[in-house]
Scaffold this motif. Structure first.
Motif, PDB file in Angstrom:
ATOM      1  N   ALA A   3       0.792  -1.295   0.107  1.00 44.03           N
ATOM      2  CA  ALA A   3       0.026  -0.037  -0.026  1.00 44.03           C
ATOM      3  C   ALA A   3       0.876   1.481   0.098  1.00 44.03           C
ATOM      4  N   VAL A   4       2.052   1.363   0.708  1.00 49.79           N
ATOM      5  CA  VAL A   4       2.931   2.367   0.853  1.00 49.79           C
ATOM      6  C   VAL A   4       3.474   2.571  -0.489  1.00 49.79           C
ATOM      7  N   GLU A   5       4.074   1.285  -1.280  1.00 52.21           N
ATOM      8  CA  GLU A   5       4.618   1.436  -2.442  1.00 52.21           C
ATOM      9  C   GLU A   5       3.779   2.150  -3.646  1.00 52.21           C
ATOM     10  N   GLN A   6       2.207   1.638  -3.646  1.00 50.50           N
ATOM     11  CA  GLN A   6       1.396   2.136  -4.364  1.00 50.50           C
ATOM     12  C   GLN A   6       0.988   3.606  -4.225  1.00 50.50           C
ATOM     13  N   ARG A   7       1.154   4.046  -2.902  1.00 47.99           N
ATOM     14  CA  ARG A   7       0.512   5.431  -2.821  1.00 47.99           C
ATOM     15  C   ARG A   7       2.131   6.452  -3.223  1.00 47.99           C
ATOM     16  N   LEU A   8       3.127   5.716  -2.916  1.00 49.21           N
ATOM     17  CA  LEU A   8       4.392   6.345  -3.629  1.00 49.21           C
ATOM     18  C   LEU A   8       4.551   6.564  -5.023  1.00 49.21           C
ATOM     19  N   ALA A   9       3.929   5.489  -5.609  1.00 49.14           N
ATOM     20  CA  ALA A   9       3.943   5.611  -7.177  1.00 49.14           C
ATOM     21  C   ALA A   9       2.794   6.437  -7.470  1.00 49.14           C
ATOM     22  N   GLN A  10       1.751   6.638  -6.931  1.00 53.00           N
ATOM     23  CA  GLN A  10       0.669   7.698  -7.273  1.00 53.00           C
ATOM     24  C   GLN A  10       1.163   9.093  -7.195  1.00 53.00           C
ATOM     25  N   PHE A  11       1.980   9.320  -5.949  1.00 49.92           N
ATOM     26  CA  PHE A  11       2.484  10.586  -5.701  1.00 49.92           C
ATOM     27  C   PHE A  11       3.539  11.023  -6.560  1.00 49.92           C
ATOM     28  N   ARG A  12       4.411  10.187  -6.994  1.00 51.02           N
ATOM     29  CA  ARG A  12       5.211  10.286  -8.167  1.00 51.02           C
ATOM     30  C   ARG A  12       4.646  10.441  -9.524  1.00 51.02           C
ATOM     31  N   ALA A  13       3.589   9.806  -9.935  1.00 48.56           N
ATOM     32  CA  ALA A  13       2.903  10.123 -11.059  1.00 48.56           C
ATOM     33  C   ALA A  13       2.233  11.421 -11.177  1.00 48.56           C
TER      34      ALA A  13
END
Length: 149
Positions: A3-13
């Motif tokens: 979940a943390v990695e998914q949120r990080l990917a969303q933030f970077r996008a």
């Protein structure tokens, strides 16, 4: 963790790929040239980057160029010098007196409509809001609760 990695990917996008973490072609131990660093900063400020500069805005001054910091550093160096000459205490006391003088504003520097905390300096001896006056104190002392007295 996922979940943390998914949120990080969303933030970077959301921030854009230019700001995410540009990879350099140089080895990790070798520093990039200043021109390359400027190019990276300019690319980050582009249309896809997160940093946008408004027209007419000036860049923030570096920490060492701020006037208050320079004044404090100058005062500390002079304090060390006077302490070495065994005049540290008089320098400290005189600088405190100067700060008190410089920190007070005279009537000419007062903003229009601004009242002094001391009512005797205000036009018509007007008190500021929240001031306890003698009349208010007398009213409160003579006020009796009607229940049982």
């Amino acid at each position: 963790v996922a979940a943390v990695e998914q949120r990080l990917a969303q933030f970077r996008a959301a921030r854009g790929s230019a700001v995410a973490a540009p990879h350099s072609a140089e080895p990790p131990g070798k520093a990039a040239a200043p021109e390359a660093a400027e190019g990276t900063r300019a690319a980050a400020g582009g249309p896809g980057g997160g940093a946008q500069v408004r027209p007419g805005a000036t860049a923030a001054a570096p920490v060492w160029a701020r006037p208050l910091l320079l004044k404090v550093l100058l005062w500390a160096v002079l304090l060390a010098l006077f302490a070495e000459l065994e005049f540290g205490l008089p320098y400290f006391v005189l600088s405190l007196l100067y700060w008190m003088y410089a920190g007070t504003r005279g009537p000419a520097q007062q903003r229009p409509g601004e009242l002094s905390a001391y009512s005797v300096f205000n036009p018509g001896c007007a008190a500021i809001a929240g001031t306890l006056t003698a009349e208010q104190l007398e009213r409160e002392l003579h006020y009796r609760v009607s229940a049982g007295r």
